[in-house]
Design a protein around this motif. Structure first.
Motif, PDB file in Angstrom:
ATOM      1  N   GLY A 107     -28.789  35.299 -61.799  1.00 29.12           N
ATOM      2  CA  GLY A 107     -29.742  36.042 -60.972  1.00 29.12           C
ATOM      3  C   GLY A 107     -29.947  37.482 -61.389  1.00 29.12           C
ATOM      4  N   GLN A 108     -29.685  37.796 -62.670  1.00 27.84           N
ATOM      5  CA  GLN A 108     -29.873  39.172 -63.144  1.00 27.84           C
ATOM      6  C   GLN A 108     -31.131  39.218 -63.987  1.00 27.84           C
ATOM      7  N   LEU A 109     -32.214  39.725 -63.408  1.00 22.04           N
ATOM      8  CA  LEU A 109     -33.511  39.705 -64.081  1.00 22.04           C
ATOM      9  C   LEU A 109     -33.525  40.688 -65.240  1.00 22.04           C
ATOM     10  N   LEU A 116     -25.392  48.345 -62.277  1.00 22.03           N
ATOM     11  CA  LEU A 116     -26.562  48.654 -61.452  1.00 22.03           C
ATOM     12  C   LEU A 116     -27.083  47.374 -60.821  1.00 22.03           C
ATOM     13  N   GLY A 170     -30.392  45.272 -58.591  1.00 18.89           N
ATOM     14  CA  GLY A 170     -31.812  45.210 -58.242  1.00 18.89           C
ATOM     15  C   GLY A 170     -32.691  45.844 -59.295  1.00 18.89           C
ATOM     16  N   PRO A 171     -33.672  46.643 -58.849  1.00 19.84           N
ATOM     17  CA  PRO A 171     -34.631  47.209 -59.792  1.00 19.84           C
ATOM     18  C   PRO A 171     -33.993  48.096 -60.844  1.00 19.84           C
ATOM     19  N   TYR A 172     -32.858  48.745 -60.501  1.00 22.15           N
ATOM     20  CA  TYR A 172     -32.225  49.641 -61.474  1.00 22.15           C
ATOM     21  C   TYR A 172     -31.699  48.861 -62.666  1.00 22.15           C
ATOM     22  N   VAL A 196     -32.984  46.061 -63.806  1.00 22.50           N
ATOM     23  CA  VAL A 196     -34.165  45.686 -64.587  1.00 22.50           C
ATOM     24  C   VAL A 196     -34.628  46.853 -65.449  1.00 22.50           C
ATOM     25  N   LEU A 197     -34.703  48.032 -64.834  1.00 24.89           N
ATOM     26  CA  LEU A 197     -35.169  49.211 -65.558  1.00 24.89           C
ATOM     27  C   LEU A 197     -34.238  49.569 -66.703  1.00 24.89           C
TER      28      LEU A 197
END
Lengths: 311, 323
Positions: B53-55, B106, B108-110, B112-113
């Motif tokens: 689950g790590q995008l 990190l 969530g979005p962090y 991914v970024l």
């Protein structure tokens, strides 16, 4: 241990290291950086409102900036009116687009994971970029109007291009307006209330979806307006926004997420850092330095440079 | 996965190997190569993006590491191409250790970024160091195969997909796979029952990076020439993620189905829209998120389960009323 420092004739010479720093060149780079930075600030504040405050992960931010640029470009080539008037029209168009996109696409996936928002906005960005590519082609364009050739001189050594100054002034005014909107108006207060506690806010009578839609649309409009202001001084091509999406995230994280003021300051800092990197290492490294700073901040101080420590 | 399913997979694998006996045109073989290559890439991504689950939107880093290592170790140091490809795997592992070490802290979005930022730094380094990497001009990649090149590359891609598929099956049935899914569902709860989230996520990323680097080496070697904006581009990362998400992240079959659908659609679109063919990726992304959040396989599976459940209820209802 330290190289011997001597300042002569406004030039800082570092003996031993063999580096010669020209103070004027550095000062000029800082000024140029601040001029670019004001536009970064505007883009970053838009994303700070969308991502930092509303927690919508917007991977289409740069694409919206690009759309603002193209809207201004099309209006300019059709009407010939100054881009410094038309950018406002672009802002209004992008606000409307943002509002529609929020209710049409983002609200239906409300409550799902961040990843879904990322993929959705990534998709929106690709559609916007390649839609423009399909309509306008991949060519680079640049607009031409009388102000472009004008330079303002300060002393013998420093000069700045007039359109950059005009864009800078407008960007500062807009940034202040956006700040006042978020801090003083009822909608702005409601947005910050949602950021503080998204469960308590509706209990206080806040229409969460409406406020989120307005905030999202405002953030998108800020990106679009920045695009319009960049048009006079930048080449325009469909992928022009790509690097700005990541830059905007860099700015928001540097600025400390929820802070609109932090994003504005971070935008200015990023502009200056890029400009100095270009001066000393070469233009091609500016973006790499952005990302390295970003990774360092993320791993060492995730609350950002200007942000407060989050609980 | 039942024994009959494994048997079916084996039959498909053997049939895939026999395809070049029927299909002789280079064009079709190259499209099939691309479908299998991205199936392998999607399967590799799926271990991190689907099961754990790590995008990750930075898989171009490992892809590019594989392609560039093959080109540089072989072209500049004179290492034999296959050894250079294996060195590419080592480089990708090193990248994965670095990227995972920083990014997995990190969420969530962090996260991914951070993955995007790492991949972008690699791309910019490849662009800005022309003495080493050839810069924007690009660099030649040695051929891994000789003779009937298209057939050989096709077989290699099928083989890589089979390896990636077998790896996925093995992991999905092992304790390790359940750890990954537990981390995906709720990382804090997983931690509280003693699952080392950091260690397991990193292990998944390392396996993923190995497969992705090999795919990158194959891709580079087929084209014989690479530039940073081709193999290290964000578009590559996006395409890999879209393949897996479209088919169904966290399912065994999803990435394969996703690759067949996406690559065929992209090939059709290329003829209509020329350079704007990424439009189809955007449209598919929006469609997947809004209508097929679990991907094609995930949604089909849910439908089948519901039908089976309804059938079961009806059958038992009949049993009660006695007709």
């Amino acid at each position: 241990m330290f190289p011997h420092l001597r300042i002569t004739n406004y030039q800082l010479q570092v003996h031993g290291a063999g580096v010669r720093l020209d103070l004027y060149a550095a000062l000029q780079a800082v000024i140029n950086g601040l001029l670019t930075g004001a536009l970064y600030a505007l883009i970053g504040m838009g994303l700070a409102l969308i991502f930092g405050v509303m927690r919508i992960v917007n991977f289409a931010h740069g694409a919206f900036m690009m759309l603002g640029m193209y809207a201004t470009y099309v209006l300019f080539t059709r009407t010939g009116v100054s881009p410094y008037v038309l950018f406002m029209v672009a802002g209004i168009l992008l606000f409307a687009a943002g509002y529609v996109i929020y209710f049409g696409l983002l609200r239906p996936i409300h409550g799902q994971s961040d990843f879904m928002q990322i993929l959705l906005t990534l998709g929106i960005g690709l559609i916007a970029t390649d839609g423009v590519l399909l309509v306008f082609g991949a060519d680079y364009h640049q607009i031409n109007f009388p102000l472009l050739g004008k330079n303002l001189h300060f002393g013998q050594h420093l000069n700045v291009n007039a359109p950059w100054v005009v864009s800078f002034v407008i960007a500062v005014v807009l940034a202040l307006t956006l700040y006042l909107f978020v801090m003083r108006t009822m909608t702005g207060r409601a947005a910050r209330a949602i950021a503080q506690n998204r469960y308590a806010a509706p209990l206080m009578g806040i229409n969460v979806f409406r406020v989120q839609a307005i905030s999202f649309a405002l953030g998108v409009a800020a990106a679009g307006v920045a695009g319009g202001l960049l048009l006079p001084v930048f080449y325009i091509y469909p992928q022009v926004g790509d690097q700005f999406t990541l830059k905007a995230f860099v700015i928001v994280v540097l600025g400390g997420m929820e802070s609109i003021v932090g994003a504005a300051l971070a935008g200015l800092v990023l502009g200056v850092v890029e400009s100095l990197t270009s001066l000393y290492w070469g233009n091609e490294w500016a973006l790499a330095v952005d990302f390295v700073i970003f990774l360092l901040v993320l791993s060492l101080k995730p609350s950002g440079i200007f942000g407060r420590q989050r609980a | 996965m039942k024994r009959s399913h494994l048997l079916a997979a084996l039959v498909v694998f053997i049939l895939s190997l026999l395809v070049p006996a029927v299909v002789q045109t280079d064009y079709v073989l190259q499209i099939l190569f691309r479908i299998y290559l991205f199936a392998a890439l999607g399967l590799a991504w799926n271990l991190v993006g689907g099961y754990a689950g790590q995008l990750s939107l930075g898989h171009s880093a490992y892809f590019g590491a594989g392609a560039y290592s093959l080109a540089l170790f072989s072209g500049r140091l004179g290492v034999s191409p296959w050894i250079a490809a294996l060195m590419g795997v080592a480089v990708a592992l090193a990248c994965a250790l670095l990227i995972g070490g920083v990014s997995f802290r990190l969420r969530g979005p962090y996260f991914v970024l951070a993955t995007i930022a790492f991949a972008e730094v690699l791309r910019l380094i490849a662009k800005n160091l022309p003495e080493v990497t050839g810069g924007d001009v690009g660099v030649q990649v040695p051929a891994l195969f000789h003779g009937n090149v298209n057939r050989a590359f096709y077989w290699a891609a099928v083989g890589l997909t089979a390896v990636a598929f077998a790896t996925t099956v093995a992991i999905s049935r092992a304790r390790f796979g359940y750890y990954l899914m537990a981390i995906r569902e709720d990382e804090d709860t997983a931690l509280s029952v003693g699952i080392g989230a950091a260690k397991n996520k990193l292990a998944a990323l390392l396996i993923s990076a190995v497969l992705t680097a090999l795919a990158g080496a194959l891709y580079g070697s087929l084209f014989l020439y690479i530039v940073p904006d081709q193999v290290l581009a964000l578009d590559v990362s996006n395409e890999i993620a879209i393949v897996a998400m479209l088919g169904g992240a966290g399912t065994i079959l999803g990435p394969v189905v996703g690759s067949v659908v996406l690559e065929s659609a992209a090939e059709l679109f290329k003829n209509f829209f020329k350079e704007a063919h990424l439009l189809i990726y955007g449209v598919l992304l929006v469609v997947v998120v809004l209508f097929l959040p679990e991907g094609i396989i995930g949604t089909l599976g849910a439908l089948l389960r519901r039908r089976a459940l309804l059938g079961g209820i009806k059958a038992s209802a009949r049993g009660v009323t006695g007709d």
